[in-house]
Design an enzyme around this catalytic site. Structure first.
Site, short mmCIF file in Angstrom:
data_model
loop_
_atom_site.label_atom_id
_atom_site.label_comp_id
_atom_site.label_asym_id
_atom_site.label_seq_id
_atom_site.Cartn_x
_atom_site.Cartn_y
_atom_site.Cartn_z
N SER A 1 0.82 -1.20 0.00
CA SER A 1 0.00 0.00 0.00
C SER A 1 0.86 1.27 0.00
CB SER A 1 -0.97 -0.04 1.19
OG SER A 1 -2.01 0.88 1.02
N ASP B 1 -5.89 -4.18 -2.00
CA ASP B 1 -4.79 -3.84 -1.09
C ASP B 1 -4.07 -5.10 -0.60
OD1 ASP B 1 -3.44 -3.09 1.50
OD2 ASP B 1 -4.31 -1.14 1.00
#
Length: 349
Positions: free
Chosen positions: A53, A206
């Site tokens: 991320s 993610d």
């Protein structure tokens, strides 16, 4: 005399380490500060980075800077990237002309109506409803700040960017050989914010769901045994949350730390086998684990501040990261190459 000089040179040589960078939205500016201080110090040589991320964004920018001009260029690249993020957020903020809606960016005062409203909207509507055209200002920032084609040809460090396959639930690691803006955005694709990122017919969310970040690629691919984990999500948050927002925030923190906890358990198990002589040294790799974090600072921030790209707020996080990195260097630099500087069992098990 020659032997003494050689010993001094060896002692002065940077110690190789691998970095593990967690994700956490705009809280990734804390990692920017840590990296800035480590690069400024110059006593560590970064062999590889596993990241997720916001950590994936930091790692891509770090690698780009190292490629173009070494540590100094990397520090500047990280500054320019986060400045561009703040400017982009301001440019696309629909409420920028209503200054009284913008709350203070100071630590512990995360009560801006703007961010609270955004947090509420994201719990009711999907990004396919709120953003049907899949606009993502971060793509523009990344493509402007990072030369991905150059990194694919000659990346100065090993890279492992974690993403989660939406359909299979398996982790996908993008390396320096297939790094791209899409790969970074896949690693950072919060499903409540963005459409799933499609790469080669597969869709990704993610990477924090399966590896925040993954440690095993550093074990298998890096020569160094030292892994420095730069945390964003607090491991410990005292007190039982009672509001809906606080409960959801703590659920998120626990979830995004769970994969790291499992890997630390495996590392502790292997370490015990080696130290107890149950396996020969060399048959398995005894890892040395280090940790840079500030649970106190992160616990003072609410979940909605992960969307806060105010430049002042980002700089506060950077400065916090620099302080923590400086303290870690002072206390634990001598442990690099010798021993873990944290008690894995106490911290993770």
């Amino acid at each position: 005399m020659a032997t003494t000089e050689n010993n001094q040179q060896e002692q002065a040589a940077p110690k190789p380490v691998a970095l593990a960078l967690q994700g956490g939205g705009m809280h990734g500016a804390f990692t920017w500060g840590v990296l800035d201080r480590l690069l400024e110090d110059g006593r560590l040589a970064i062999e590889g980075v596993s990241a997720t991320s916001a950590g994936a964004m930091n790692s891509a920018v770090l690698a780009h800077g190292l490629l173009t001009g070494g540590e100094g260029a990397a520090r500047q690249a990280l500054h320019d990237f986060w400045k561009a993020v703040a400017e982009s957020a301001e440019r696309y903020n629909p409420l920028r002309w209503v200054p009284w809606l913008k709350g203070t960016h100071s630590f512990g005062l995360d009560h801006s109506p703007l961010y609270a409203f955004a947090d509420m909207m994201l719990r009711v509507f999907s990004p396919y409803q709120l953003n049907p055209h899949n606009l993502n200002p971060l793509r523009e920032v990344l493509e402007r700040q990072v030369d991905f084609a150059a990194l694919r040809k000659q990346c100065p460090i090993l890279l492992f960017l974690c993403a989660t396959n939406v359909e299979t639930g398996k982790i996908r690691l993008f390396t320096e050989h297939d790094i791209s803006a899409d790969a970074v955005l896949a690693s950072a694709c919060v499903p409540t914010l963005f459409h799933a990122v499609a790469i080669e017919g597969e869709h990704y969310w993610d990477g924090g769901y399966m590896g925040n970040p993954a440690i095993y690629p550093l074990i298998y691919n890096c020569k160094t045994r030292d892994v420095v984990i730069i945390h964003i999500n607090p491991l410990v948050r005292l007190g039982v949350p009672i509001t809906a927002a606080d409960i959801l925030n703590r659920i998120s923190e626990i979830s995004f730390n769970s994969s790291l906890m499992r890997e630390m358990r495996a590392i502790a198990f292997v370490t015990d086998l080696i130290q107890q002589g149950k396996v020969e040294r060399g048959e398995m790799k005894e890892m040395l684990i280090h940790s840079i974090r500030s649970d106190a600072a992160m616990c003072a921030l609410g979940v909605s501040s992960k969307y806060n790209a105010d430049w002042g707020f980002l700089c506060e996080l950077r400065d916090c990261g620099r302080r923590e990195a400086d303290a870690w260097l002072t206390e634990h630099y001598s442990s690099i190459g010798q021993q873990s500087s944290i008690d894995i069992r106490k911290e993770f098990l």
